[in-house]
Design an enzyme around this catalytic site. Structure first.
Site, PDB file in Angstrom:
ATOM      1  N   ASP A  97       9.409   2.704   1.857  1.00 52.76           N
ATOM      2  CA  ASP A  97       8.271   3.461   2.131  1.00 52.76           C
ATOM      3  C   ASP A  97       7.916   3.572   3.764  1.00 52.76           C
ATOM      4  OD1 ASP A  97       4.663   3.651   1.082  1.00 52.76           O
ATOM      5  OD2 ASP A  97       5.357   4.363   2.909  1.00 52.76           O
ATOM      6  N   PHE A 126       0.796  -1.124  -0.041  1.00 50.07           N
ATOM      7  CA  PHE A 126      -0.037   0.104   0.036  1.00 50.07           C
ATOM      8  C   PHE A 126       0.892   1.216   0.125  1.00 50.07           C
ATOM      9  CE2 PHE A 126      -4.226   2.078   0.254  1.00 50.07           C
ATOM     10  CZ  PHE A 126      -3.929   3.196   0.569  1.00 50.07           C
ATOM     11  N   LYS A 137       2.579  10.979   7.309  1.00 47.88           N
ATOM     12  CA  LYS A 137       1.903  11.007   8.516  1.00 47.88           C
ATOM     13  C   LYS A 137       2.254  11.725   9.867  1.00 47.88           C
ATOM     14  CE  LYS A 137       0.308   6.389   6.908  1.00 47.88           C
ATOM     15  NZ  LYS A 137      -1.120   6.179   6.962  1.00 47.88           N
TER      16      LYS A 137
HETATM   17  C1  IF1 Z   1      -6.695   5.363   3.228  1.00 45.90           C
HETATM   18  C2  IF1 Z   1      -4.256   1.977   4.447  1.00 45.90           C
HETATM   19  C3  IF1 Z   1      -2.934   2.576   6.318  1.00 45.90           C
HETATM   20  C4  IF1 Z   1       0.639   4.109   3.835  1.00 45.90           C
HETATM   21  C5  IF1 Z   1       1.936   3.715   3.333  1.00 45.90           C
HETATM   22  C6  IF1 Z   1       1.829   5.446   1.696  1.00 45.90           C
HETATM   23  C7  IF1 Z   1       0.317   5.888   2.110  1.00 45.90           C
HETATM   24  C8  IF1 Z   1      -0.132   5.091   3.164  1.00 45.90           C
HETATM   25  C9  IF1 Z   1       2.512   2.727   3.648  1.00 45.90           C
HETATM   26  C10 IF1 Z   1      -0.217   7.062   1.550  1.00 45.90           C
HETATM   27  C11 IF1 Z   1      -1.285   5.781   3.791  1.00 45.90           C
HETATM   28  C12 IF1 Z   1      -3.160   5.384   4.693  1.00 45.90           C
HETATM   29  C13 IF1 Z   1      -4.318   5.769   3.687  1.00 45.90           C
HETATM   30  C14 IF1 Z   1      -5.779   5.544   4.316  1.00 45.90           C
HETATM   31  C15 IF1 Z   1      -5.679   4.522   5.418  1.00 45.90           C
HETATM   32  C16 IF1 Z   1      -4.191   4.313   5.626  1.00 45.90           C
HETATM   33  C17 IF1 Z   1      -3.771   2.921   5.409  1.00 45.90           C
HETATM   34  F1  IF1 Z   1      -5.266   1.473   4.928  1.00 45.90           F
HETATM   35  F2  IF1 Z   1      -4.941   2.566   3.518  1.00 45.90           F
HETATM   36  F3  IF1 Z   1      -3.235   1.188   3.937  1.00 45.90           F
HETATM   37  F4  IF1 Z   1      -2.163   3.339   6.936  1.00 45.90           F
HETATM   38  F5  IF1 Z   1      -2.473   1.256   6.278  1.00 45.90           F
HETATM   39  N1  IF1 Z   1       2.531   4.320   2.219  1.00 45.90           N
HETATM   40  N2  IF1 Z   1      -2.068   4.999   4.559  1.00 45.90           N
HETATM   41  O1  IF1 Z   1       0.345   3.513   4.864  1.00 45.90           O
HETATM   42  O2  IF1 Z   1      -0.258   8.056   2.243  1.00 45.90           O
HETATM   43  O3  IF1 Z   1      -1.590   9.558   0.956  1.00 45.90           O
HETATM   44  O4  IF1 Z   1      -2.725   8.622   2.545  1.00 45.90           O
HETATM   45  O5  IF1 Z   1      -1.148  10.299   3.120  1.00 45.90           O
HETATM   46  O6  IF1 Z   1      -6.434   5.797   1.986  1.00 45.90           O
HETATM   47  O7  IF1 Z   1      -7.880   5.010   3.595  1.00 45.90           O
HETATM   48  P1  IF1 Z   1      -1.489   9.401   2.120  1.00 45.90           P
END
Ligand code: IF1
Length: 405
Positions: free
Chosen positions: A224, A139, A253
Protein backbone atom coordinates in the site's frame (compact mmCIF):
# COMPACT_ATOMS: atom_id res chain seq x y z
CA UNK A 1 -18.27 33.16 19.75
CA UNK A 2 -17.87 30.54 17.00
CA UNK A 3 -16.75 31.92 13.64
CA UNK A 4 -19.78 31.91 11.25
CA UNK A 5 -17.94 29.76 8.66
CA UNK A 6 -17.11 27.19 11.34
CA UNK A 7 -20.62 27.34 12.80
CA UNK A 8 -22.16 26.69 9.37
CA UNK A 9 -19.85 23.75 8.64
CA UNK A 10 -20.72 22.31 12.05
CA UNK A 11 -24.45 22.94 11.60
CA UNK A 12 -24.78 21.16 8.26
CA UNK A 13 -21.81 18.79 8.29
CA UNK A 14 -21.48 15.42 10.01
CA UNK A 15 -19.19 15.63 13.01
CA UNK A 16 -16.75 13.04 11.65
CA UNK A 17 -13.69 15.23 12.12
CA UNK A 18 -12.43 17.60 14.83
CA UNK A 19 -10.52 20.17 12.74
CA UNK A 20 -7.97 22.54 14.25
CA UNK A 21 -9.42 26.07 14.70
CA UNK A 22 -8.23 27.51 11.36
CA UNK A 23 -10.17 28.38 8.19
CA UNK A 24 -8.07 27.91 5.07
CA UNK A 25 -8.85 29.95 1.96
CA UNK A 26 -5.81 29.75 -0.35
CA UNK A 27 -2.79 27.59 -1.03
CA UNK A 28 0.38 28.12 -3.05
CA UNK A 29 3.38 25.80 -2.95
CA UNK A 30 4.25 25.00 0.67
CA UNK A 31 2.06 27.85 1.96
CA UNK A 32 -1.61 28.14 2.86
CA UNK A 33 -3.47 31.24 4.09
CA UNK A 34 -6.39 31.47 6.51
CA UNK A 35 -9.47 33.73 6.30
CA UNK A 36 -7.63 36.46 8.24
CA UNK A 37 -4.77 36.45 5.73
CA UNK A 38 -2.32 34.67 8.06
CA UNK A 39 0.22 32.50 6.20
CA UNK A 40 1.18 29.00 7.31
CA UNK A 41 3.79 26.47 6.26
CA UNK A 42 1.87 23.27 5.48
CA UNK A 43 3.45 20.22 7.16
CA UNK A 44 0.43 18.01 6.43
CA UNK A 45 0.17 18.13 2.62
CA UNK A 46 -3.35 16.73 3.10
CA UNK A 47 -1.86 13.46 4.40
CA UNK A 48 0.66 13.39 1.51
CA UNK A 49 -1.83 14.19 -1.26
CA UNK A 50 -0.21 17.58 -1.93
CA UNK A 51 3.37 16.44 -2.56
CA UNK A 52 3.63 18.78 -5.56
CA UNK A 53 2.68 21.82 -3.45
CA UNK A 54 -0.66 23.65 -3.46
CA UNK A 55 -2.01 24.80 -6.83
CA UNK A 56 1.08 23.79 -8.82
CA UNK A 57 0.84 26.04 -11.91
CA UNK A 58 1.59 23.28 -14.43
CA UNK A 59 -1.04 21.02 -12.85
CA UNK A 60 -3.69 23.76 -12.60
CA UNK A 61 -3.04 24.56 -16.28
CA UNK A 62 -3.42 20.89 -17.24
CA UNK A 63 -6.67 20.73 -15.26
CA UNK A 64 -8.08 23.94 -16.76
CA UNK A 65 -7.24 22.97 -20.36
CA UNK A 66 -8.72 19.47 -20.06
CA UNK A 67 -11.74 20.68 -18.09
CA UNK A 68 -12.77 22.75 -21.10
CA UNK A 69 -12.34 19.74 -23.45
CA UNK A 70 -13.77 16.52 -21.94
CA UNK A 71 -14.23 15.36 -18.35
CA UNK A 72 -16.54 12.42 -17.58
CA UNK A 73 -17.63 9.91 -20.22
CA UNK A 74 -17.53 6.62 -18.23
CA UNK A 75 -15.44 3.64 -19.36
CA UNK A 76 -18.16 2.64 -21.82
CA UNK A 77 -15.97 4.50 -24.34
CA UNK A 78 -12.26 5.01 -24.99
CA UNK A 79 -10.69 8.45 -24.58
CA UNK A 80 -7.54 10.07 -25.95
CA UNK A 81 -6.12 10.58 -22.41
CA UNK A 82 -6.34 7.38 -20.35
CA UNK A 83 -3.88 5.23 -22.30
CA UNK A 84 -1.07 7.82 -22.12
CA UNK A 85 -1.44 8.08 -18.34
CA UNK A 86 -1.55 4.30 -17.83
CA UNK A 87 1.50 3.80 -20.07
CA UNK A 88 3.52 6.44 -18.19
CA UNK A 89 2.57 4.94 -14.83
CA UNK A 90 3.35 1.34 -15.86
CA UNK A 91 6.65 2.37 -17.48
CA UNK A 92 7.73 4.37 -14.42
CA UNK A 93 6.68 1.71 -11.91
CA UNK A 94 7.72 -1.41 -13.82
CA UNK A 95 4.29 -3.04 -13.50
CA UNK A 96 2.51 -4.54 -16.51
CA UNK A 97 -1.04 -3.28 -15.96
CA UNK A 98 -3.03 -0.61 -14.08
CA UNK A 99 -6.68 -0.37 -13.03
CA UNK A 100 -7.65 3.28 -12.34
CA UNK A 101 -10.05 4.18 -9.55
CA UNK A 102 -10.65 7.36 -7.50
CA UNK A 103 -9.88 7.06 -3.79
CA UNK A 104 -7.23 5.02 -2.03
CA UNK A 105 -9.83 2.80 -0.41
CA UNK A 106 -11.26 1.95 -3.82
CA UNK A 107 -7.81 0.98 -5.09
CA UNK A 108 -7.31 -1.22 -2.00
CA UNK A 109 -10.71 -2.88 -2.56
CA UNK A 110 -9.67 -3.44 -6.18
CA UNK A 111 -6.45 -5.11 -5.02
CA UNK A 112 -8.38 -7.33 -2.57
CA UNK A 113 -10.82 -8.42 -5.28
CA UNK A 114 -7.93 -9.13 -7.69
CA UNK A 115 -6.09 -11.15 -5.03
CA UNK A 116 -9.16 -13.22 -4.18
CA UNK A 117 -10.05 -13.94 -7.82
CA UNK A 118 -6.38 -14.78 -8.56
CA UNK A 119 -6.44 -17.21 -5.61
CA UNK A 120 -9.50 -19.00 -7.01
CA UNK A 121 -8.68 -18.97 -10.73
CA UNK A 122 -4.86 -19.22 -10.71
CA UNK A 123 -3.64 -20.55 -7.35
CA UNK A 124 -6.52 -23.00 -6.98
CA UNK A 125 -7.82 -21.96 -3.56
CA UNK A 126 -11.33 -23.38 -3.02
CA UNK A 127 -14.10 -20.84 -3.77
CA UNK A 128 -14.82 -18.36 -0.95
CA UNK A 129 -11.91 -19.74 1.16
CA UNK A 130 -9.28 -17.11 0.23
CA UNK A 131 -7.45 -15.39 3.08
CA UNK A 132 -5.67 -12.03 3.05
CA UNK A 133 -3.08 -11.20 5.71
CA UNK A 134 -2.67 -7.63 6.98
CA UNK A 135 -0.71 -6.00 9.82
CA UNK A 136 -1.75 -4.70 13.21
CA UNK A 137 -1.75 -0.89 13.17
CA UNK A 138 -2.60 -0.81 9.47
CA UNK A 139 -4.56 1.90 7.73
CA UNK A 140 -5.86 1.03 4.27
CA UNK A 141 -9.06 3.10 4.13
CA UNK A 142 -12.52 3.39 5.63
CA UNK A 143 -14.81 0.92 3.81
CA UNK A 144 -16.44 -1.82 5.90
CA UNK A 145 -14.19 -4.52 4.38
CA UNK A 146 -11.07 -2.45 5.03
CA UNK A 147 -11.92 -1.38 8.59
CA UNK A 148 -12.66 -5.04 9.20
CA UNK A 149 -8.86 -5.46 8.94
CA UNK A 150 -8.15 -2.56 11.30
CA UNK A 151 -6.88 -3.00 14.85
CA UNK A 152 -7.95 0.51 15.86
CA UNK A 153 -11.22 0.12 17.83
CA UNK A 154 -12.56 3.51 16.81
CA UNK A 155 -12.39 2.60 13.10
CA UNK A 156 -14.49 -0.55 13.71
CA UNK A 157 -16.83 0.17 16.63
CA UNK A 158 -20.42 0.34 15.49
CA UNK A 159 -19.73 -0.69 11.92
CA UNK A 160 -19.87 -4.52 12.13
CA UNK A 161 -20.39 -7.20 11.04
CA UNK A 162 -17.26 -7.50 8.91
CA UNK A 163 -16.47 -9.79 5.97
CA UNK A 164 -14.45 -12.93 6.84
CA UNK A 165 -11.20 -13.99 5.18
CA UNK A 166 -8.68 -11.67 6.87
CA UNK A 167 -5.85 -12.43 9.31
CA UNK A 168 -3.89 -9.85 11.31
CA UNK A 169 -0.23 -10.28 12.21
CA UNK A 170 2.21 -8.01 14.09
CA UNK A 171 4.01 -5.47 11.86
CA UNK A 172 7.74 -5.80 11.38
CA UNK A 173 8.20 -9.53 12.10
CA UNK A 174 8.50 -11.64 8.93
CA UNK A 175 8.41 -14.92 10.91
CA UNK A 176 4.85 -14.06 11.92
CA UNK A 177 3.92 -13.81 8.25
CA UNK A 178 5.24 -17.30 7.47
CA UNK A 179 3.35 -18.68 10.49
CA UNK A 180 0.07 -17.12 9.35
CA UNK A 181 0.22 -18.39 5.75
CA UNK A 182 -2.01 -21.35 4.84
CA UNK A 183 -2.71 -23.02 1.48
CA UNK A 184 -5.71 -20.64 1.27
CA UNK A 185 -3.66 -17.44 1.60
CA UNK A 186 -4.13 -15.20 -1.43
CA UNK A 187 -2.12 -12.13 -0.46
CA UNK A 188 -0.20 -10.15 2.14
CA UNK A 189 -1.21 -6.47 2.16
CA UNK A 190 1.32 -4.19 3.87
CA UNK A 191 2.36 -0.53 4.13
CA UNK A 192 6.14 -0.18 3.57
CA UNK A 193 6.00 2.44 6.35
CA UNK A 194 2.93 2.62 8.61
CA UNK A 195 1.54 6.15 8.21
CA UNK A 196 -1.51 6.64 10.37
CA UNK A 197 -0.25 4.19 12.96
CA UNK A 198 2.40 6.74 13.92
CA UNK A 199 5.01 6.80 11.09
CA UNK A 200 6.47 3.39 11.91
CA UNK A 201 9.47 2.30 9.82
CA UNK A 202 9.90 -1.50 9.92
CA UNK A 203 13.30 -3.10 10.70
CA UNK A 204 15.72 -3.13 7.72
CA UNK A 205 15.19 -6.27 5.63
CA UNK A 206 11.59 -6.78 6.77
CA UNK A 207 9.96 -6.22 3.39
CA UNK A 208 12.68 -8.25 1.62
CA UNK A 209 12.09 -11.18 3.98
CA UNK A 210 8.31 -10.88 3.45
CA UNK A 211 8.81 -10.84 -0.33
CA UNK A 212 10.85 -14.04 -0.14
CA UNK A 213 8.25 -15.74 2.08
CA UNK A 214 5.42 -14.71 -0.24
CA UNK A 215 7.29 -16.05 -3.25
CA UNK A 216 8.04 -19.32 -1.44
CA UNK A 217 4.34 -19.85 -0.61
CA UNK A 218 2.87 -18.45 -3.86
CA UNK A 219 1.22 -15.57 -1.97
CA UNK A 220 0.79 -12.16 -3.62
CA UNK A 221 2.76 -9.34 -1.97
CA UNK A 222 0.74 -6.14 -2.30
CA UNK A 223 2.25 -2.89 -0.98
CA UNK A 224 0.00 0.00 0.00
CA UNK A 225 1.91 3.02 -1.36
CA UNK A 226 -1.03 5.41 -1.13
CA UNK A 227 0.77 7.54 1.45
CA UNK A 228 4.41 6.45 1.00
CA UNK A 229 4.44 6.46 -2.80
CA UNK A 230 5.39 8.99 -5.48
CA UNK A 231 8.59 10.24 -3.90
CA UNK A 232 7.37 10.85 -0.35
CA UNK A 233 10.07 8.64 1.28
CA UNK A 234 12.91 9.60 -1.09
CA UNK A 235 12.27 6.81 -3.62
CA UNK A 236 9.55 6.63 -6.27
CA UNK A 237 7.94 3.95 -4.10
CA UNK A 238 8.92 3.10 -0.52
CA UNK A 239 9.27 -0.63 -1.29
CA UNK A 240 12.26 0.29 -3.48
CA UNK A 241 14.31 1.02 -0.34
CA UNK A 242 14.39 -2.79 0.05
CA UNK A 243 15.12 -3.66 -3.57
CA UNK A 244 12.00 -5.82 -3.95
CA UNK A 245 9.33 -6.00 -6.65
CA UNK A 246 5.86 -6.62 -5.14
CA UNK A 247 3.23 -8.48 -7.15
CA UNK A 248 1.06 -5.38 -6.92
CA UNK A 249 0.83 -1.94 -5.35
CA UNK A 250 -1.91 0.57 -4.69
CA UNK A 251 -1.24 4.27 -5.32
CA UNK A 252 -3.38 7.34 -4.60
CA UNK A 253 -3.23 10.74 -2.89
CA UNK A 254 -0.38 12.62 -4.67
CA UNK A 255 -1.22 10.85 -7.94
CA UNK A 256 -3.87 13.57 -8.38
CA UNK A 257 -1.29 16.36 -7.97
CA UNK A 258 -3.14 17.73 -4.95
CA UNK A 259 -6.00 18.80 -7.25
CA UNK A 260 -8.41 15.86 -7.53
CA UNK A 261 -8.82 12.23 -6.47
CA UNK A 262 -7.33 9.47 -8.60
CA UNK A 263 -5.97 6.10 -7.45
CA UNK A 264 -4.75 2.98 -9.13
CA UNK A 265 -4.05 -0.70 -8.55
CA UNK A 266 -0.85 -1.74 -10.41
CA UNK A 267 0.19 -5.37 -10.85
CA UNK A 268 1.76 -8.11 -12.94
CA UNK A 269 -0.26 -9.15 -16.01
CA UNK A 270 -1.10 -12.59 -14.55
CA UNK A 271 -2.88 -10.91 -11.62
CA UNK A 272 -4.66 -8.12 -13.50
CA UNK A 273 -5.85 -10.55 -16.17
CA UNK A 274 -8.27 -12.11 -13.67
CA UNK A 275 -10.56 -9.15 -14.37
CA UNK A 276 -12.92 -9.61 -17.32
CA UNK A 277 -15.27 -6.91 -18.73
CA UNK A 278 -18.00 -6.06 -16.22
CA UNK A 279 -16.18 -7.57 -13.20
CA UNK A 280 -15.22 -4.30 -11.57
CA UNK A 281 -15.03 -0.53 -12.13
CA UNK A 282 -16.49 2.81 -11.09
CA UNK A 283 -18.28 5.77 -12.66
CA UNK A 284 -15.31 8.13 -12.41
CA UNK A 285 -12.47 5.60 -12.57
CA UNK A 286 -10.04 6.53 -15.36
CA UNK A 287 -11.86 9.69 -16.43
CA UNK A 288 -9.89 11.84 -18.89
CA UNK A 289 -9.71 14.85 -16.56
CA UNK A 290 -8.10 12.85 -13.72
CA UNK A 291 -5.90 10.95 -16.18
CA UNK A 292 -4.64 14.24 -17.66
CA UNK A 293 -3.86 15.76 -14.26
CA UNK A 294 -2.23 12.54 -13.02
CA UNK A 295 -0.02 12.33 -16.14
CA UNK A 296 1.02 15.94 -15.59
CA UNK A 297 1.68 15.16 -11.91
CA UNK A 298 3.95 12.24 -12.85
CA UNK A 299 5.80 14.47 -15.32
CA UNK A 300 6.31 17.22 -12.72
CA UNK A 301 7.49 14.62 -10.18
CA UNK A 302 10.27 13.59 -12.58
CA UNK A 303 11.04 16.97 -14.23
CA UNK A 304 11.35 18.79 -10.89
CA UNK A 305 13.36 15.92 -9.39
CA UNK A 306 10.99 15.77 -6.41
CA UNK A 307 12.03 12.23 -5.43
CA UNK A 308 15.69 13.19 -4.87
CA UNK A 309 14.59 16.43 -3.20
CA UNK A 310 12.50 14.45 -0.72
CA UNK A 311 15.52 12.26 0.05
CA UNK A 312 17.93 15.18 0.54
CA UNK A 313 15.55 17.53 2.36
CA UNK A 314 14.16 14.68 4.43
CA UNK A 315 17.62 13.75 5.70
CA UNK A 316 18.31 17.39 6.56
CA UNK A 317 14.92 17.84 8.25
CA UNK A 318 15.29 14.71 10.38
CA UNK A 319 18.89 15.49 11.39
CA UNK A 320 17.92 19.01 12.50
CA UNK A 321 14.79 17.82 14.35
CA UNK A 322 16.93 15.31 16.25
CA UNK A 323 19.20 18.17 17.29
CA UNK A 324 16.34 19.96 19.05
CA UNK A 325 17.07 17.71 22.03
CA UNK A 326 13.86 18.56 23.85
CA UNK A 327 13.06 16.31 26.85
CA UNK A 328 9.55 16.22 25.36
CA UNK A 329 10.73 14.63 22.10
CA UNK A 330 10.90 10.85 22.60
CA UNK A 331 11.84 10.03 18.99
CA UNK A 332 12.11 11.51 15.52
CA UNK A 333 11.53 8.84 12.85
CA UNK A 334 10.49 8.31 9.26
CA UNK A 335 12.02 8.33 5.82
CA UNK A 336 12.37 11.11 3.28
CA UNK A 337 9.71 13.73 3.96
CA UNK A 338 7.42 11.38 5.88
CA UNK A 339 8.58 12.23 9.40
CA UNK A 340 6.98 11.70 12.80
CA UNK A 341 7.93 13.42 16.06
CA UNK A 342 6.92 11.21 18.97
CA UNK A 343 6.04 13.51 21.88
CA UNK A 344 6.39 12.44 25.52
CA UNK A 345 3.01 11.54 27.04
CA UNK A 346 3.56 14.27 29.65
CA UNK A 347 2.43 16.77 26.99
CA UNK A 348 -0.47 16.20 24.53
CA UNK A 349 0.74 16.27 20.94
CA UNK A 350 -2.45 18.13 19.97
CA UNK A 351 -1.36 20.98 22.27
CA UNK A 352 1.98 21.11 20.43
CA UNK A 353 0.05 21.29 17.14
CA UNK A 354 -2.09 24.16 18.47
CA UNK A 355 1.08 26.02 19.51
CA UNK A 356 2.64 25.35 16.11
CA UNK A 357 -0.49 26.84 14.57
CA UNK A 358 0.18 30.04 16.49
CA UNK A 359 3.71 30.01 15.06
CA UNK A 360 2.44 29.65 11.48
CA UNK A 361 2.99 25.91 11.11
CA UNK A 362 0.12 23.66 10.02
CA UNK A 363 0.20 20.04 11.11
CA UNK A 364 -1.76 17.49 13.09
CA UNK A 365 -1.04 14.69 15.52
CA UNK A 366 -1.63 11.05 14.70
CA UNK A 367 -2.32 8.37 17.28
CA UNK A 368 -2.34 10.95 20.04
CA UNK A 369 1.40 11.34 20.49
CA UNK A 370 3.03 11.63 17.06
CA UNK A 371 3.29 14.92 15.19
CA UNK A 372 3.27 14.43 11.42
CA UNK A 373 5.91 16.35 9.46
CA UNK A 374 5.06 15.69 5.81
CA UNK A 375 5.47 18.89 3.78
CA UNK A 376 5.14 19.19 0.01
CA UNK A 377 8.28 17.71 -1.60
CA UNK A 378 9.12 21.13 -3.07
CA UNK A 379 10.03 22.51 0.37
CA UNK A 380 13.31 24.47 0.53
CA UNK A 381 16.03 24.40 3.21
CA UNK A 382 15.03 27.94 4.22
CA UNK A 383 11.43 26.88 4.75
CA UNK A 384 12.63 23.84 6.74
CA UNK A 385 14.70 26.18 8.92
CA UNK A 386 11.60 28.30 9.59
CA UNK A 387 9.73 25.17 10.74
CA UNK A 388 12.68 24.14 12.93
CA UNK A 389 12.74 27.58 14.54
CA UNK A 390 9.03 27.33 15.33
CA UNK A 391 9.48 23.81 16.75
CA UNK A 392 12.34 25.03 18.93
CA UNK A 393 10.17 27.82 20.36
CA UNK A 394 7.09 25.62 20.82
CA UNK A 395 8.93 22.84 22.65
CA UNK A 396 10.64 25.44 24.85
CA UNK A 397 7.23 26.88 25.77
CA UNK A 398 5.89 23.39 26.52
CA UNK A 399 8.92 22.54 28.65
CA UNK A 400 8.53 25.78 30.58
CA UNK A 401 4.87 24.94 31.25
CA UNK A 402 5.99 21.62 32.70
CA UNK A 403 8.80 23.42 34.55
CA UNK A 404 11.34 21.29 32.72
CA UNK A 405 13.37 24.42 32.06
C1 IF1 B 1 -9.12 9.86 6.83
C2 IF1 B 1 -5.31 8.30 8.20
C3 IF1 B 1 -3.40 9.02 6.84
C4 IF1 B 1 -3.75 5.69 3.66
C5 IF1 B 1 -3.19 4.46 3.26
C6 IF1 B 1 -5.16 3.88 2.09
C7 IF1 B 1 -5.77 5.08 2.44
C8 IF1 B 1 -5.07 6.02 3.25
C9 IF1 B 1 -1.78 4.10 3.67
C10 IF1 B 1 -7.18 5.36 1.95
C11 IF1 B 1 -5.73 7.29 3.65
C12 IF1 B 1 -6.01 9.23 4.93
C13 IF1 B 1 -7.49 9.03 5.15
C14 IF1 B 1 -7.90 10.20 5.99
C15 IF1 B 1 -6.72 10.54 6.87
C16 IF1 B 1 -5.54 9.93 6.19
C17 IF1 B 1 -4.73 9.06 7.06
F1 IF1 B 1 -4.97 9.01 9.27
F2 IF1 B 1 -6.59 8.16 8.08
F3 IF1 B 1 -4.70 7.13 8.17
F4 IF1 B 1 -2.91 9.56 5.80
F5 IF1 B 1 -2.59 8.44 7.63
N1 IF1 B 1 -3.90 3.58 2.50
N2 IF1 B 1 -5.28 8.02 4.58
O1 IF1 B 1 -3.04 6.57 4.43
O2 IF1 B 1 -7.15 6.38 0.99
O3 IF1 B 1 -9.62 6.35 0.63
O4 IF1 B 1 -8.60 8.16 2.00
O5 IF1 B 1 -8.17 8.09 -0.45
O6 IF1 B 1 -9.83 8.89 6.49
O7 IF1 B 1 -9.34 10.57 7.82
P1 IF1 B 1 -8.46 7.29 0.79
Amino acid sequence: MTHPLIAREQLYGAHNYEPLPVILVRGEGVYVWDDAGKRYLDMMSAYSAVSHGHCHPKLVKALQEQASQLNIVSRAFYTNKLGAFLERLCTLSGFDKALPMNTGAEAVETALKAARKWAYTVKGVPTDQAEVIACAGNFHGRTITIVGMSTVPQYKTGFGPFPPGFKIIPYGDAAQLEKAITPHTAAFLVEPIIGEGGIVVPPPGYLKACAEICKKHNVLLICDEIQTGLGRTGKLFAYQHEGIQPDGIVVGKALGGGLLPISVFLSRKEVMDVFTPGDHGSTFGGNPLAATVALAALNVLIEENLIEKAAVQGRYFQEQLKRLRSPLIKEVRGRGLLIGIEVDARYPARQICLKLLQHGILTKETHGSVIRIAPPLIITAEQIDAVLQACKQVFAEAEAELRLR
